[in-house]
Design a protein around this motif. Sequence first.
Motif, short mmCIF file in Angstrom:
data_model
loop_
_atom_site.label_atom_id
_atom_site.label_comp_id
_atom_site.label_asym_id
_atom_site.label_seq_id
_atom_site.Cartn_x
_atom_site.Cartn_y
_atom_site.Cartn_z
N GLY A 102 1.61 -50.79 53.16
CA GLY A 102 1.86 -51.21 51.79
C GLY A 102 0.97 -50.38 50.85
O GLY A 102 0.42 -49.35 51.26
N PRO A 103 0.81 -50.81 49.65
CA PRO A 103 1.42 -51.96 48.99
C PRO A 103 2.88 -51.69 48.65
O PRO A 103 3.42 -50.63 48.93
N GLN A 104 3.48 -52.68 48.00
CA GLN A 104 4.92 -52.65 47.81
C GLN A 104 5.35 -51.78 46.64
O GLN A 104 6.33 -51.05 46.72
N LYS A 105 4.61 -51.81 45.52
CA LYS A 105 5.01 -51.10 44.32
C LYS A 105 4.28 -49.76 44.23
O LYS A 105 3.17 -49.61 44.71
N SER A 106 4.91 -48.83 43.54
CA SER A 106 4.33 -47.50 43.37
C SER A 106 3.04 -47.54 42.56
O SER A 106 2.08 -46.83 42.85
N SER A 107 3.03 -48.38 41.53
CA SER A 107 1.82 -48.48 40.71
C SER A 107 0.65 -49.05 41.50
O SER A 107 -0.50 -48.67 41.29
N GLN A 108 0.92 -49.97 42.43
CA GLN A 108 -0.14 -50.53 43.28
C GLN A 108 -0.59 -49.50 44.31
O GLN A 108 -1.78 -49.37 44.62
N ALA A 109 0.38 -48.74 44.84
CA ALA A 109 0.06 -47.77 45.89
C ALA A 109 -0.85 -46.66 45.39
O ALA A 109 -1.62 -46.08 46.16
N SER A 110 -0.81 -46.36 44.11
CA SER A 110 -1.63 -45.28 43.57
C SER A 110 -3.12 -45.58 43.75
O SER A 110 -3.88 -44.74 44.25
N PHE A 111 -3.55 -46.79 43.36
CA PHE A 111 -4.97 -47.14 43.47
C PHE A 111 -5.38 -47.39 44.91
O PHE A 111 -6.46 -46.97 45.35
N SER A 130 8.05 -43.72 44.15
CA SER A 130 7.81 -42.84 43.00
C SER A 130 7.39 -41.45 43.46
O SER A 130 6.50 -41.31 44.30
N PRO A 131 7.99 -40.37 42.93
CA PRO A 131 7.62 -39.02 43.32
C PRO A 131 6.18 -38.65 43.00
O PRO A 131 5.60 -37.77 43.63
N SER A 132 5.59 -39.33 42.04
CA SER A 132 4.22 -38.99 41.64
C SER A 132 3.19 -39.32 42.70
O SER A 132 2.07 -38.83 42.66
N LEU A 133 3.54 -40.16 43.67
CA LEU A 133 2.59 -40.55 44.71
C LEU A 133 2.39 -39.46 45.74
O LEU A 133 1.37 -39.42 46.42
N TYR A 134 3.34 -38.60 45.91
CA TYR A 134 3.24 -37.57 46.94
C TYR A 134 2.62 -36.32 46.34
O TYR A 134 3.23 -35.58 45.62
N SER A 135 1.36 -36.11 46.64
CA SER A 135 0.66 -34.94 46.13
C SER A 135 -0.51 -34.63 47.04
O SER A 135 -0.89 -35.41 47.92
N ALA A 136 -1.07 -33.46 46.85
CA ALA A 136 -2.18 -33.03 47.69
C ALA A 136 -3.44 -33.86 47.44
O ALA A 136 -4.36 -33.87 48.26
N PHE A 141 -2.16 -40.83 52.18
CA PHE A 141 -1.00 -41.64 51.84
C PHE A 141 0.23 -41.12 52.57
O PHE A 141 0.55 -39.93 52.53
N VAL A 142 0.96 -42.02 53.23
CA VAL A 142 2.18 -41.68 53.95
C VAL A 142 3.30 -42.55 53.40
O VAL A 142 3.16 -43.78 53.35
N ARG A 143 4.42 -41.89 53.04
CA ARG A 143 5.56 -42.63 52.50
C ARG A 143 6.60 -42.77 53.61
O ARG A 143 7.25 -41.80 53.99
N ALA A 144 6.75 -43.98 54.13
CA ALA A 144 7.73 -44.24 55.18
C ALA A 144 9.07 -44.63 54.57
O ALA A 144 9.81 -45.45 55.12
N THR A 145 9.36 -44.08 53.42
CA THR A 145 10.63 -44.29 52.73
C THR A 145 11.00 -43.00 52.03
O THR A 145 10.24 -42.01 52.09
N LEU A 146 12.12 -42.97 51.36
CA LEU A 146 12.57 -41.76 50.70
C LEU A 146 11.97 -41.64 49.31
O LEU A 146 11.82 -42.63 48.59
#
Length: 931
Positions: A102-111, A130-136, A141-146
């Motif tokens: 988790g967490p569930q939401k993109s805004s939560q996952a950032s912090f 959210s595409p903004s989460l995937y960065s160097a 952080f691993v996105r197990a979704t699209l």
Amino acid sequence: MERAPHHTILFLLLLVHFGVAQNANKTGVDGFPVGVILDLQSMVGKIARTSILMALDDFYAAHRNYSTKVVLHIRDSESNNVQAASAAIDLLENHNVQLIIGPQKSSQASFVSDLGNSSQVPVISFTATSPSLYSASLPYFVRATLNDSAQVQSIACLIKTYGWREIVPIYEDTDYGRGIIPYLVDALQDIDAHVPYRSVIPLSATSEEISEELYKLMTMQTRVFIVHMSSTLAAPLFTKAKEVGMMSKGFVWIMTDGITNIINSMNTSVVEAMNGALGIQFYVNESGLNSFSIRWDRRFRIDNPNDPPLKLNIFGLWGYDTIWAVAQAVEKVGVSNRPLFQKLSVARNSTSLQNMGTSVYGPELLKIVLKNNFSGVSGYFDVSDRQLQASTFRIINIVGKVNLGTSTTNHASSVSGLNPVIWPGKSTEIPKGWEIPGSGKKLQVGVHKSAYKEYMTNERDPVTGAIKASGFSVDIFEEAVKRLPFALPYEYVAFDTSRDTSTGSYDDFVQQVYLKKYDVAIGDITIRYSRMAYVDFTLPYTESGVAMIVPSKGRVDKTWIFLQPLSRGMWIATTLMFVYTGSVVWLLEFLGNKRNVREPIPRKIGIVIFFSLFGDNERVERVLSRIVLIVWVFFLLILSSGYTANLATMLTVEQLKPTINSIDELRKSGVNVGYHNGSFVKNLLEDLNFNTSKVKAYDTPDDFYDALQKGSNNGGIAAFVHEVPYIKLFLAKHCKEYTMVGPFYKTAGFGYAFPKGSPLLGDISKAILNITEGDTIMQLENKWIGYQNDCKSGDSAVGSVSDPDKLSVDSFKGLLILTGVASTSSLIIAIMIYFYEKYKSMTSMQPDQNGEGLEENHKPQEVNEGDKIEENNQTGEGIDQYGQQQEETGGREMGNINLQTSSVRGNGSIFIWRERNLGARVAPISSSSRF
């Protein structure tokens, strides 16, 4: 749902997990702490929790011999970013978790991902898209979704398939909602579609605020909307859209996978409100999932006894596969007696985050998760690139229930083979994607007063106050509107009526479209590259180009016009060839001993060249001479035909000679030059380095006509630079005095200006093309631009008739070469024959080896034909020199002598035998040659 039952269930779950951990310790199985952060009150959170618990049970039921056991610590973020961060800190500090799901939401996952980076604890989310989460900057952080951006190509291909040009995205004001927009806009621009407006709706928006935004969208022309938001906001949006009439015929709604992936679990009334909408959905092969879905439904009812049943969706499948990936990685890492966290040496008064330390197993666990690829219930599970690899999407059509079989498409391919769609309002007709709002104002059509009323003029109706426009440009526009497949209400708006608009700049006129004061600007507007930077143009409805109007010198003097068809070089070449051919023929006949070549050369050459083939006494006898003359006569026939045609044209076509022949000559002459005020021609003349002090602006055709009449020396102008359509109209009235030179500069023609990306552009352009390909354009041209006075089509009203090209040497180069080669070759052959025959005759006159020769009485005498024989043209009789000498000296009587002479041609000589005896015959020494 009430709070007390929730805490009771959570307490029971903790007891269960505590018991499992205790039992694991007793059986020698090592527990491995893993944290879970979900919005447990949301639909996705509830589905995900059931999938996670079910996955953990299924995994260890299938791997009873594993020495490790994942121990889950589930926390509720309560849909709050701060609460999600607090839960993450609690899991790291108090439970030493080595991985967070988790967490569930993109805004939560950032912090939370920042905490994972600091503690080297992997954070795996199967719901944050959210595409903004995937960065160097987020290596743990691993996105197990699209990624949301994976679907934008499919959306763009869908829009391209139906030909929609304008799209309005409607998205929530969150990281999740905003993240996809840059990628979506870029994908739409690649297919030449535009976003005229973006509708942003806050999560806290009330029903009234949503209705207000929808009414605003209804006043716009665009009818294609892309909805990208969570299901909690999508439900009231579509409900209100149906209430205000936006789910009716003509509207297009496209939903991203954030909604369509869970649409099976949404309320029935909400789904009904979505009827006719299209959606992008992650494709899952549902074969083999029936038994799994039944088990999941049973488990969900157990985990949520007080909630209505929900259906399994893709997020539940991704959550299930994520647990299997984590459990496999944990087994490979193993659990040793090492502490779970390596604490850092910090000051006592440091914060808890500084006391957290770094995970011992986190880095190795992350590597194994990234390498662990397998076929799961959701499909092929591969997060090697730190996010689930893009897969296949399908397009669904929501009609009462979800249609799962419309089409499938890869994210990078085009859409093909779509089944028939039921659009909003139960319509089967493909929406055009835009329309003039029924409650809105009519299409605002800007009109401009042209210096040429034949093209455009306008006036205000004194009674109604409405603007009335007329002219060639107006008729073309009105005819195009009539040919549209739909009704298009419009009204004319005059450009800058506060002053004389004929002096207004056309650039300023077109600029009003960019400033959204007009929906379209029509008139005699030249399509220019600089203007296309801020507007789009239709196809041109007339030709164009820039040329000059200059005074004409008058009609051509026809006194010596018979010399005009041939150029000076051609006259010289023909004369030289005439002399050369005649000389060659004379030489050929001379070498062949033609008797009449002894006549005076000037008198005989003409006869030999022109008439010797046809006269009896003047006929040339040598074959070589005839060949030369045949080629020469063929050349004369071609030359005379071209001469006659060119002369006829010059005698019958009236021509005007321009006083200035080119734009370069005009610039170098330093005379005054005029242009139409407000036209782009001024900039063109400046680019061509004309002296600005010599360039003058004029407002009306009468103004620059008067200036041309005065001339440059009297304060007027020597030439007027203008566009070709205007010049044709000017020359229709003044064709006797002026002519056109050029065009010397090309333009695209006249067109109508539309805002960038206007959906009307394509339809109007098609209608204009239909008009210009038929008879309508000719009828309108005759109506407005028909020739006047004595000017007729084809005369100088459309510019001066260009002089017929004079026949030059280049036009007859081949024939001249052929004639010269034939003459020269024949002469060379004749010379060779001459010397050969001479040599042969000389050889036959040599005495034999015994020294015997002819008897004196019978010895032939060699005399020249010209010296020994004189031909009488009257009687045809002749006497030899010998007989003449006898008569002059009173010699022997020759009455009893029958004198016969025989002349034999051989190498230019004639041999004569004289015999005194009666009846004696004359015999030639050598045979005659005729070649």
